[in-house]
Design a protein around this motif. Sequence first.
Motif, PDB file in Angstrom:
ATOM      1  N   SER A   3       0.825 -12.289  18.543  1.00 57.37           N
ATOM      2  CA  SER A   3      -0.393 -11.917  17.830  1.00 57.37           C
ATOM      3  C   SER A   3      -1.531 -11.691  18.814  1.00 57.37           C
ATOM      4  O   SER A   3      -1.380 -11.874  20.021  1.00 57.37           O
ATOM      5  CB  SER A   3      -0.779 -13.022  16.847  1.00 57.37           C
ATOM      6  N   SER A   4      -2.663 -11.323  18.277  1.00 58.60           N
ATOM      7  CA  SER A   4      -3.839 -11.100  19.125  1.00 58.60           C
ATOM      8  C   SER A   4      -4.198 -12.381  19.880  1.00 58.60           C
ATOM      9  O   SER A   4      -4.638 -12.336  21.027  1.00 58.60           O
ATOM     10  CB  SER A   4      -4.989 -10.647  18.231  1.00 58.60           C
ATOM     11  N   ARG A  25       0.452 -12.291  10.437  1.00 58.00           N
ATOM     12  CA  ARG A  25       0.285 -10.843  10.278  1.00 58.00           C
ATOM     13  C   ARG A  25      -0.322 -10.465   8.931  1.00 58.00           C
ATOM     14  O   ARG A  25       0.053  -9.468   8.342  1.00 58.00           O
ATOM     15  CB  ARG A  25       1.627 -10.115  10.429  1.00 58.00           C
ATOM     16  N   ASN A  34      -3.209  -9.622   8.748  1.00 56.69           N
ATOM     17  CA  ASN A  34      -4.258  -8.670   9.132  1.00 56.69           C
ATOM     18  C   ASN A  34      -3.646  -7.399   9.707  1.00 56.69           C
ATOM     19  O   ASN A  34      -4.179  -6.812  10.640  1.00 56.69           O
ATOM     20  CB  ASN A  34      -5.196  -9.310  10.151  1.00 56.69           C
ATOM     21  N   ALA A  35      -2.500  -7.009   9.146  1.00 54.49           N
ATOM     22  CA  ALA A  35      -1.768  -5.870   9.708  1.00 54.49           C
ATOM     23  C   ALA A  35      -2.666  -4.648   9.877  1.00 54.49           C
ATOM     24  O   ALA A  35      -2.601  -3.948  10.879  1.00 54.49           O
ATOM     25  CB  ALA A  35      -0.579  -5.534   8.832  1.00 54.49           C
ATOM     26  N   LYS A  36      -3.542  -4.436   8.902  1.00 54.81           N
ATOM     27  CA  LYS A  36      -4.384  -3.253   8.955  1.00 54.81           C
ATOM     28  C   LYS A  36      -5.386  -3.350  10.125  1.00 54.81           C
ATOM     29  O   LYS A  36      -5.582  -2.412  10.873  1.00 54.81           O
ATOM     30  CB  LYS A  36      -5.137  -3.129   7.619  1.00 54.81           C
ATOM     31  N   GLU A  37      -5.947  -4.544  10.258  1.00 59.68           N
ATOM     32  CA  GLU A  37      -6.913  -4.762  11.342  1.00 59.68           C
ATOM     33  C   GLU A  37      -6.241  -4.563  12.692  1.00 59.68           C
ATOM     34  O   GLU A  37      -6.756  -3.885  13.574  1.00 59.68           O
ATOM     35  CB  GLU A  37      -7.488  -6.175  11.225  1.00 59.68           C
ATOM     36  N   GLU A  38      -5.073  -5.161  12.836  1.00 57.76           N
ATOM     37  CA  GLU A  38      -4.317  -5.041  14.082  1.00 57.76           C
ATOM     38  C   GLU A  38      -4.030  -3.565  14.383  1.00 57.76           C
ATOM     39  O   GLU A  38      -4.144  -3.113  15.520  1.00 57.76           O
ATOM     40  CB  GLU A  38      -3.029  -5.865  13.958  1.00 57.76           C
ATOM     41  N   LYS A  39      -3.691  -2.834  13.316  1.00 62.89           N
ATOM     42  CA  LYS A  39      -3.389  -1.419  13.488  1.00 62.89           C
ATOM     43  C   LYS A  39      -4.632  -0.673  13.986  1.00 62.89           C
ATOM     44  O   LYS A  39      -4.554   0.165  14.893  1.00 62.89           O
ATOM     45  CB  LYS A  39      -2.932  -0.840  12.142  1.00 62.89           C
ATOM     46  N   ASN A  40      -5.783  -1.008  13.402  1.00 62.32           N
ATOM     47  CA  ASN A  40      -7.027  -0.377  13.834  1.00 62.32           C
ATOM     48  C   ASN A  40      -7.348  -0.703  15.277  1.00 62.32           C
ATOM     49  O   ASN A  40      -7.782   0.151  16.044  1.00 62.32           O
ATOM     50  CB  ASN A  40      -8.190  -0.837  12.949  1.00 62.32           C
ATOM     51  N   ARG A 100      -5.318  -1.405  17.631  1.00 63.83           N
ATOM     52  CA  ARG A 100      -4.428  -0.632  18.495  1.00 63.83           C
ATOM     53  C   ARG A 100      -4.853   0.837  18.554  1.00 63.83           C
ATOM     54  O   ARG A 100      -4.894   1.441  19.631  1.00 63.83           O
ATOM     55  CB  ARG A 100      -2.986  -0.730  17.996  1.00 63.83           C
ATOM     56  N   ALA A 101      -5.207   1.373  17.390  1.00 62.46           N
ATOM     57  CA  ALA A 101      -5.587   2.786  17.346  1.00 62.46           C
ATOM     58  C   ALA A 101      -6.850   3.021  18.172  1.00 62.46           C
ATOM     59  O   ALA A 101      -6.923   3.964  18.961  1.00 62.46           O
ATOM     60  CB  ALA A 101      -5.794   3.211  15.901  1.00 62.46           C
TER      61      ALA A 101
END
Lengths: 384, 293, 281
Positions: free
Chosen positions: A219-220, C146, C148-154, C156-157
Amino acid sequence: MLRSMTKKSTTLLNLTAVVVLVTLLYLLEINKNSFGMAVSILQKSVILSIVAVSMNLLNGFTGLFSLGQAGFMAIGAYITAIFSISSDTIDSVYYTSGLAPWLMSFKLGLDVFPSAIRILFGLLLGGVVAGLFAALIGIPVLRLKSDYLAIATLGFSEIIRAILSSPQMDQITNGSYGLKNIPGFAIESDFLPVGTGSLLVPFAIAALCITFMVMLIKSSYGRAFMAIREDGVAAEAMGINLLKHKELSFIVSSFMTAIAGGLLAMFMRSIDARTFQISMTYDILLIVVIGGLGSITGSILSAFLVTASKEWWLRFFDQPLITGGITIPLFRTGFRMVVFSVLLMVVVLFFRRGLMGNREFSWSALLSWPKRMPKAKKGANKRG
Amino acid sequence: MTSTTIIQHILTGISLGGAYALIAIGYTLVYGILLLINFAHSDIFMMAGYFMVFAMAVMPWPIAIPLVIAVTIFLGVVIEKAAYKPLRAAPRMSIMISSIGVSYLLQNLATYLFSALPKGYPTISPLKRVFQIGSVSASLVTFLTPVLTLILVFILMYLINHTKLGMAMRAVSKDYDTAKLMGIKINQIISVTFVIGSAMAAIGSILYFTDRMSVTPFSGTLPGLKCFVAAVLGGIGSVPGAVLGGFIIGISETFLTAMGYSTYSDAFTFLLLILILIFRPTGLIGETVTDKV
Amino acid sequence: MDNSASTVLALRDVTMQFGGVVAVDNLSLEVRRGEIVALIGPNGAGKTTVFNVVTGVYAPTNGQVSFGNQVIAKNSPQGKMQKLYAGQNKGVYKGSVQPTPDQITKKGIARTFQNIRLFKNMTVFENVLIAKHMNMKAGFFAAVFRLNAKEEKNMRAESLALLDMLGLADLKDEIANNLPYGKQRRLEIARALATKPELLLLDEPAAGMNPQETEALTDFIHQIKNDFNLTILMIEHHMNLVMDISDRIYVIDFGELIATGTPEEVQNNPAVIAAYLGVDE
C-alpha cells in the motif's frame, strides 16, 4: 514468453497451490499419530514465519532494528495462555498462589463464549498489549538514531522476562513455575476426525497475518516505509511524518509478533519465562537474514527450512556419532546450534542477500528457473 | 538502614559500578569509532570469565591474570578482523547484524564447549581477603575495583588526549572519512580500539565474577546490556561518560537490590535508558552532534 | 509595487549558530511570487544551512521565516544558547515555531539536495508516487485493505502524467540508482514537483554538469517554472546559469549578506568580487 504469463493463469496456479496445500495439511493433521514429527515441525515453522515476516517488515522494509521479538512474543504467549487455559483446570496450574481474583472473575465471565472465541480474544488482546508497549517505547526512541531502538527493545525484552517470572507476579503469570494445560490447535468436535485443525488453524491464522503485512507493504504506507528505509531525510522532505510512520511499522510488527507468541504458547502447551530468552530473538534474526532482508517469501521459506533443519534434519549433530566403532568427537549436545551460528555468520559475511535477496517468489520465475539460471543476472537487469 | 549498612551498600555499589565502567568503555570506544553497538562485547566479557576458570585450574593467579587479559584481547581483535572488517563498506545494519551473529556464536560455542550449567569461578585469594574498617567490612576486591578503574581510566584518558595514537583515535571518531583521507591508518586505529576495549572487559570480568562466583554462557548478556546503557547515559563516545554511567548504574542497582527490588533493578536500568533518551539523548556529558544534510 | 502582497518567502534576521560557530548571521531575504532568486556565495558561506532552516531541518537560533502570510519558523536563543549566542537582534522574536520538514513540505515548499538523495533502490515511478502519500485521504486500514482504490488510481495517474511532462515516462520502471547522473538530478526535481509546491528550493541543480547539460537545465527550469506556476529559490555555483536565469541574486559570505540586486548589479559589486577572488585590504 513466460514473462507474459497472464493474470488468469497466475490466479489459477495460486488457487491450485492453496487447494493442494490445504488437502495435504488436512491429510497430515488427521494422521498426526504417524506424522507427529512433520506436524510439529510445520506448526512451529508457520508460527515462526509470522515473526520472521514481521521482523522483516520492520527491518527489511522500514530500516528499523528491533530486538524485542522474544519480549513481544512473551506478552502474546502469556495473555493467550491465561485466557485459553480452561477455568476448570486453572487451580491446578496456579497451585501455589492461585489466580488473582479479578482476573479469575473476568475469565469466568468469558466462559459464556466457546473456547475458540476465548482463544481468539487472548490472541488479539496479546497483540494489542504488545502494540501499546511498542507505541510507548517508540515515542522516545524512534525520534533518535535507529541504533537505540535495538538496544531499548533488547532491554525491554529482558525486563519483560524478569517481570513475568518475578514473585510479585505470581498471581498473574504464576511466577517462575510458568503456565501449563494450554489447549492446542486441534478442534474438538464429534463430527470431525481427531486432530483436525492442528495444522489448518495455525496456517490459517498465519495466512491472515502475513496477508495483512503484504497488503500493508504494497500500500501507499508500505511505500512510505521503504522511502524511510532508503533515506529518512528525503522521505521527510516528501512530506512523510517520520515518527508516525516508524511508530506504525513498529506497532504492526509487534502486534503480529505477539500473535505468533500466542500461537507458540498453544504449540508448546506449557510456557515459562525461560522460553523467551534473547536467543529466541536471535533465532528469528537468523531466519530473516538467511531468507533475505526485504523478501517476504524469503522469510517464509527460510522459517520452514531453518526450523526443519534445526529440529529434524540436523538433529544428529547433537547425538554422539559412531562410525565403524570410532566416535566422531564433535557431535554432542550443543553442536547443532554452533553450526547454525556459523551458518549465520557465513550468510552475513559472504551471502549478504540471503536466499532471496529482496526479490519475491513468482510462478513465472519458478517455471522459467532452469532456463534462466545461466542468464539470471542479465534477466534481473532487464527487469530492474 | 543503619549508616553502616548504607556505607556497606555504597562500597558494593561503587565496586560493581567500577566493573561496569570498565566494560562500558569498550562499548563507548567502539561506538565512537565505528558507530557500532558491539553486541559481542558482552560475550567477550563472558568468555574472559571462562578463560579465567580454565587458567586458574592449571596455574597460579599472577600468571593467569595477564594470560587471560592477553587471550581476551586476542579474541576481541580476531572478532574485529573476521566479522567487522569485511563489512566496512556495507550498510550499518549489516555490521550490527554481524555483531549479533558473533554474540550468538560465542554463546552457542560456550554452551557447546562448557555446557549451559554454571561453572564455579575460581577464588583469587588475595582479592577475597576481608578488611575491616570501623564497623564496615569488605573484601579487597571491593576496595580495589574503583581504585583500579580510576587508574585505568586516567591512563586511557592520557592516551587519548596526549598521545599521537589518541589524537588519531579522536580524529577517526570525529570524522571517519576525512581521517582516512589524512592518511590515518583506520584499520590500525580500529584494532587498537578493540585491544583497549577487550583488555578493559577482561579486567572488568575478573572483578565482576570474583564477586559473583559462577559463569554461564549467558552471564554476559544482562551486564552487557547495562553497560551499554551506562555508556549511553554518560554520553556515547565519551570515556568519562561511560565511567560516570557505570558508577550510577552500579550504585543504583545495589541499592534497589538491597531494598528487595532485585527484579526491578533491571527494569530501572531500562527506565534510565528511556529517560535519558527522552530528556538528554546526548548523555550526561556527551556533546551535541548535528547531522549533516 | 506592493511587495508584501506578493512575497512568498521572507526571512527576517535569521541567525543559525552551531555551538560557537555562526553559520548564518542575521540574514534577511525575500522571494516574491513568480521570481527566480539565486542565493550565491563561496563554499561554506552557509547557503545550504539557509535551505535547512527554511525546510525545517534546523530550527533557526534566532529570527523568523514566513511563507505567504504565515510564520513557519521562529525562535530566539534557548537554554545554553542564551549565553553562547553571538548574533544580533536577540530577544526581538518572542515565542518559538519549530515545524518538522514534513510539515513544511505540506505547506507547499519542496526542495532538492546538494548531493542527490533519491530513494535509490526504488523505481523512478515509485520515487514520484511517494510524494502523493502525504495528501492521501484514506486512513491506515482503508489504505491497507484497498478501500481507496480510486484514490490510489488517481495518485498513480497523476504521477505518471508528471513523469510524462518532464520526459521521464519511458524510464518509469528503472531503479533510480541506475539512472545516469543528469536524469537523477531531473528525477529529484520531478519528485519535488510531485508534492505540488508553490515554492521550489533547488540546491545546486547544475552541480557536476557539463555546459550542454547546464544549458538543458536552464531550459528545464524555465519550463517547470511556467508549467507549474512556481517561485524558485536556488543555490548555484555555475555563474552563467545564475546570471542567465535569475531575476534577483543574494550573495552571502560567512553567513552574512554582502550584496543583493539584479544580476548586473551584483556582477559589478566590489564586495562580491572581493568575496570570490579575495582582495588585499
